[in-house]
Design an enzyme around this catalytic site. Structure first.
Site, PDB file in Angstrom:
ATOM      1  N   ASP A  43       1.520 -24.565   0.506  1.00 25.25           N
ATOM      2  CA  ASP A  43       0.744 -25.623   1.152  1.00 25.25           C
ATOM      3  C   ASP A  43      -0.586 -25.759   0.433  1.00 25.25           C
ATOM      4  O   ASP A  43      -1.511 -24.996   0.695  1.00 25.25           O
ATOM      5  CB  ASP A  43       0.536 -25.300   2.636  1.00 25.25           C
ATOM      6  CG  ASP A  43      -0.006 -26.517   3.379  1.00 25.25           C
ATOM      7  OD1 ASP A  43      -0.520 -27.445   2.706  1.00 25.25           O
ATOM      8  OD2 ASP A  43       0.079 -26.535   4.625  1.00 25.25           O
ATOM      9  N   HIS A  64       2.034 -33.782   8.643  1.00 25.12           N
ATOM     10  CA  HIS A  64       1.509 -33.020   7.517  1.00 25.12           C
ATOM     11  C   HIS A  64       2.447 -33.198   6.324  1.00 25.12           C
ATOM     12  O   HIS A  64       3.609 -33.570   6.488  1.00 25.12           O
ATOM     13  CB  HIS A  64       1.425 -31.541   7.927  1.00 25.12           C
ATOM     14  CG  HIS A  64       0.666 -30.687   6.959  1.00 25.12           C
ATOM     15  ND1 HIS A  64      -0.580 -31.027   6.489  1.00 25.12           N
ATOM     16  CD2 HIS A  64       0.974 -29.495   6.391  1.00 25.12           C
ATOM     17  CE1 HIS A  64      -1.001 -30.096   5.672  1.00 25.12           C
ATOM     18  NE2 HIS A  64      -0.069 -29.140   5.581  1.00 25.12           N
ATOM     19  N   CYS A  87      -3.765 -34.453   3.352  1.00 22.77           N
ATOM     20  CA  CYS A  87      -2.739 -33.517   2.926  1.00 22.77           C
ATOM     21  C   CYS A  87      -1.755 -34.112   1.931  1.00 22.77           C
ATOM     22  O   CYS A  87      -1.296 -33.434   1.017  1.00 22.77           O
ATOM     23  CB  CYS A  87      -2.013 -32.941   4.123  1.00 22.77           C
ATOM     24  SG  CYS A  87      -1.378 -34.178   5.230  1.00 22.77           S
TER      25      CYS A  87
END
Lengths: 306, 657
Positions: free
Chosen positions: B473, B457, B413
């Site tokens: 995201d 994350h 991520c």
């Protein structure tokens, strides 16, 4: 009642062995607890007679082995002889194959001969020619030794002393008993006339009765306290082994039965302690104490629990 | 007896039996076991060797070492501690030093007095383990250790008994202590802060987010299944796509790693919360940082600070587990009035870094109509690149974003977020990286949402005029299942995964859930029992506004009551055996008063016959009493109540003169 039978035995023995009631009862307790007995005393105080009488009143098969310095193990356990007709060796059982064996003056034989007997005492069987021969049931050894005689003797080592449940001594009779002995009839004749006091199976019943005498937890506490003190107390070089503990309890049970009780009391333990523990204890300072004094020292050092 | 002889005698008389030595060794082993984890390996080895040595001696082989040997071993221990910590003070060196001393002490222990010293040390070591951990398992281990040490104390004073019997007696004693323990636990005046942690240790070895990020950091964090925090929602849970827990916001980029920008604190949020509200309780594990990882975006709460980057902050680092009651409003627009300085900061790109990504951004900017269009185009572009999500991406080299977007196309991520923000900045849109946690797992046992380190994350935030800061995201664009289904769902099947995140081990997960729920209870009710909870509990029983003096008085009173109850219980349950002993010793005392004391070793029957000889007038009664007592005490039937009462009556009326 088992204790009445046991007392009948004691009385019958005491009719021949005069003035030695305590020693007789200890010897009887030793037999009832299924232990071997060592009698240590000077000659002529009735050691051999006591063994004879016990064999008679208990109705046991009896053999006497006179120990000498030239004795061989085969003289005790038996020997294999070649049988020409059968063309094979045959084992001829020795005098040890008896229900009650009197080992007279055991300390005069060599350690080799001694150990042949002592092995038989422990194993209750004889190994010879690659076979084992069970000894009769019951099997008792009453050994005698003369403590005063030092030259040419082989004193039993501690490990072998441990195999005797009790060691007792007879001592001289008191004047009254001595008078009765002198005035009375010949002991040998009395012995010859002595009849067994036990029916068949009654001895086995006595053994069972001894085993069933109750030992309360508090009494076991006391026995353990005695053992513990003998091991850590400052007065003793060698403490009592677990086997000694078992012996003490077994002897105390037999003593309680003789006293007509179905349970052990501390007094029973104290009564048999000198005989059971005397030959297993040694004073720390190697003080020349009599065995009784040493046991007394142990008894008086341990308070009753509770 | 002279003092010297007395001392000499106590020293020889109290030589340890093998069973006593065994108990001491077992106590020491159990007390040291939990410390093995944090002892230096060399010292842990030495301690276990010393214990084993003492065990061999206790088994009757060999003798205790000479004082000189002990002294040299002691020097070695001190040397090791100094080598490891440079000094002898503080928690770690202290505990290590004590562990060595305890093992050494055992090797010179051959008397009951020394045995007691060893046991005191054992108790201390058991307390010491709470300085490191306070979990349920450690508490259970401490209970076991305490019981063993109590058993050892009994063994030191009593006759040799079977270990099982001894342990049962010790467990009974420990059990009797529980009411007192509860009183002390509930009523001991509490102070704010952790009960056990020492200030200096709270900084060490706590994993979690940090205020800077280099690609690979979050991926490493995701290997840990340690719990970061828990949230239990009063009502409905927010959908998975809104479970973003905000941590440090990173807007400074040096070409390789990201750092937090300026973040000013305010007493109230800079936004007006609106939309759906989700009230929840956040139980945050200690992480030694000030950020609180609230769900975007928390409403007004007293005593907390609001960062200009929308982080919820504490006034001081979180050094122990805390509980917060929060309300979050995910749909609140934020950053509508962002300062020019803040936006400038979110536009900076070091010249020359990631040239291909920067070129991509510049290219999209030329083609796009407006800011919204740029955003759409970048997202579309990312999606078209078929980037894949993996836990162990290939090494990326200097220009991480370039390599990721154009070459390897594999990343975690933080690669997605970093590359996205660089592209947006190159296209002239203020953007920044936000780190935190996403998702979480619902524990079916108690319904709490558990967020682990593996849920760490990184995502992006872009600023659009009129809309403020908007969460984007980029990971979701390529691997949407990461957001909806958690880490395990997003990875391909052959990707290696933390053991507990794998779905095929269902039973393991169930077990873990059960344990977590239990652990949560423990945390809430035992470790989290703080002044506020104590106050609440006390007001529940009618004591309002208790200060510490009141609480102390209350505690003293309650202890006295518990002790009185226990004593009463013990007196009631003194069994017949004790009563029999009491009567017998009363009988002996009365005889002693008339000059006929019983020797301590004298059996009842012997005593009676001796007295009968000395005092024929007493013979009958004394014989009767002694016989009855011996029967009850040693007889097969035990202590019958009727017989005992008859004997008691006779003894009561026995008054020798």
């Amino acid at each position: 009642m088992p204790h009445q039978i046991a007392n009948r035995l004691a009385e019958a023995t005491c009719r021949v062995i005069l003035g030695k009631e305590h020693a007789v009862r200890l010897a009887l307790a030793c037999v009832l607890a299924r232990g071997h007995l060592l009698i240590e005393d000077i000659p002529g105080v009735g050691k051999t007679t006591l063994a004879h009488v016990l064999a008679r009143v208990l109705g046991l098969q009896f053999q006497r082995i006179q120990f000498t310095s030239d004795m061989l193990p085969a003289d005790i356990v038996g020997v294999s002889v070649f049988d020409q007709r059968e063309g094979a060796f045959r084992f001829h059982p020795g005098p040890v194959f008896s229900q009650l064996v009197l080992a007279d003056e055991i300390n005069r034989a060599t350690p080799k001969a001694q150990s042949a007997l002592l092995e038989a005492m422990e194993e209750r069987q004889i190994s010879a020619e690659g076979r084992t021969w069970p000894l009769p049931e019951p099997f008792f050894v009453i050994a005698t030794q003369n403590p005063a005689e030092q030259i040419g003797t082989f004193p039993l080592p501690e490990s072998q002393l441990d195999r005797f449940l009790m060691r007792i001594s007879m001592g001289y009779p008191d004047p009254v008993a001595e008078r009765a002995l002198l005035a009375g009839e010949d002991r040998r004749d009395m012995l010859a006339r002595l009849q067994p006091e036990l029916q068949a199976d009654e001895l086995a019943g006595l053994f069972a009765a001894v085993r069933q005498v109750h030992a309360a937890p508090r009494l076991l506490d006391y026995v353990q306290a005695l053992l513990a003190h003998s091991r850590q107390g400052s007065g003793f070089a060698i403490g009592l082994s677990p086997r000694a503990g078992l012996a003490l309890l077994a002897a105390a049970r037999a003593w309680a039965l003789l006293a007509g009780r179905d349970h052990v009391q501390p007094e029973d333990v104290q009564a048999v302690l000198p005989a059971v523990a005397g030959h297993r204890l040694r004073a720390a300072d190697d003080a020349p104490l009599m065995p009784d004094q040493l046991a007394r020292r142990l008894i008086e050092a341990v308070p009753l629990p509770g | 007896m002279s003092l010297w002889r007395y001392l000499a005698q106590t020293m020889t008389d109290t030589r340890l039996r093998p069973d006593q030595a065994g108990w001491l060794i077992a106590s020491a082993a159990i007390s040291l076991a939990p410390h093995v984890e944090h002892l230096p390996p060399a010292l842990a080895t030495i301690c276990s060797l010393l214990l084993a040595w003492r065990g061999v001696i206790a088994a009757g082989r060999g003798r205790l070492p000479h004082r000189f040997v002990l002294l040299s071993l002691g020097t070695v221990v001190v040397g090791l501690v100094l080598l490891e910590y440079r000094h002898l003070f503080g928690k770690d060196p202290g505990i290590t030093f004590l562990a060595g001393l305890l093992s050494l002490k055992l090797l010179e222990t051959n008397s009951r007095r020394d045995g007691r010293v060893v046991l005191l040390l054992c108790f201390f070591m058991q307390t010491g383990q709470f300085l490191y951990q306070q979990g349920m398992l450690i508490a259970a281990l401490a209970l076991l250790g305490t019981t063993t040490a109590i058993g050892s104390l009994l063994a030191l004073e009593g006759p040799p008994l079977a270990p099982r019997v001894r342990l049962a007696a010790a467990a009974r004693l420990a059990l009797q202590g529980i009411p007192l323990m509860l009183v002390l636990f509930v009523l001991f005046p509490r102070v704010q802060g952790p009960l056990w942690g020492l200030p200096a240790d709270a900084y060490n070895r706590v994993s979690g987010l940090s205020d800077n990020m280099t690609p690979g950091d979050v991926a490493r964090l995701s290997e840990s299944s340690e719990i970061a925090f828990r949230a239990s929602f009063a009502g409905e849970l927010p959908p998975p796509s809104e479970r973003y827990w905000r941590g440090p916001v990173l807007s400074l980029f040096d070409g390789h790693s990201w750092r937090a920008g300026r973040n000013d604190m305010a007493l109230r949020p800079s936004y007006a919360p609106q939309g759906v509200a989700y009230p929840y309780t956040l139980t945050l594990e200690a992480h030694n940082q000030r950020w609180l990882l609230a769900l975007d975006f928390p409403g007004d709460a007293a005593g907390l600070r609001y960062g200009t980057d929308f982080q919820l902050m504490s006034t001081e680092p979180v050094r122990s587990r805390i509980r917060l009651l929060l309300v979050s409003y995910p749909h609140t627009p934020v950053g509508l009035n962002a300062t020019p300085r803040e936006l400038r900061e979110a536009m900076v790109l070091p010249a020359g870094s990631n040239p291909r990504t920067q070129a991509l951004g510049a290219h999209i900017r030329q083609e796009a109509r407006d800011a919204g269009d740029i955003l759409q185009r970048v997202i579309t572009d990312f999606r078209r690149r078929s980037l894949s999500y993996t836990l162990d991406p290939q090494p990326l080299g200097r220009d991480d974003a370039d390599n990721f977007l154009f070459d390897t196309k594999q990343g975690f991520c933080e690669h997605f977020a970093s590359a996205f923000v660089i592209t947006m900045r190159a296209a002239g849109i203020p953007a920044r990286v936000v780190t935190g946690y996403q998702g979480g797992e619902i524990n079916p046992v108690d319904g709490t949402l558990v967020i682990r380190q593996s849920d760490a994350h990184a995502w992006a935030e872009v600023w659009l005029a009129g809309q403020g800061w908007k969460r984007i995201d980029p990971t979701a664009a390529s691997a949407p299942r990461r957001i909806d289904g958690g880490l395990a769902a997003a990875l391909p099947d052959d990707g290696h995964l933390p053991l507990l995140a794998r779905s095929d081990l269902a039973w393991l997960r169930t077990l873990r859930n059960q344990l977590d729920a239990l652990d949560n209870r423990w945390n809430q009710w035992v470790l989290g029992y703080n002044p506020a909870r104590q106050k609440a509990l006390l007001s529940g029983i009618g004591v309002t506004d208790a200060d510490w003096q009141t609480i102390t008085a209350l505690m003293g009173g309650a202890c006295a009551v518990v002790m009185a109850l226990l004593t009463a219980w013990a007196l009631r349950h003194r069994n017949a055996a004790d009563a029999l002993d009491r009567n017998w010793s009363m009988f002996c005392k009365r005889l002693a008063a008339v000059g006929l004391p019983r020797a301590t070793w004298e059996g009842p029957q012997d005593y009676a016959s001796r007295i009968a000889g000395l005092r024929p007038d007493l013979a009958d009664t004394v014989n009767h009493i002694a016989t009855e007592y011996a029967h009850l005490r040693y007889g097969r039937a035990g202590i019958g109540p009727a017989a005992f009462q008859r004997l008691q009556h006779v003894i009561k009326n026995f008054h020798p003169r």
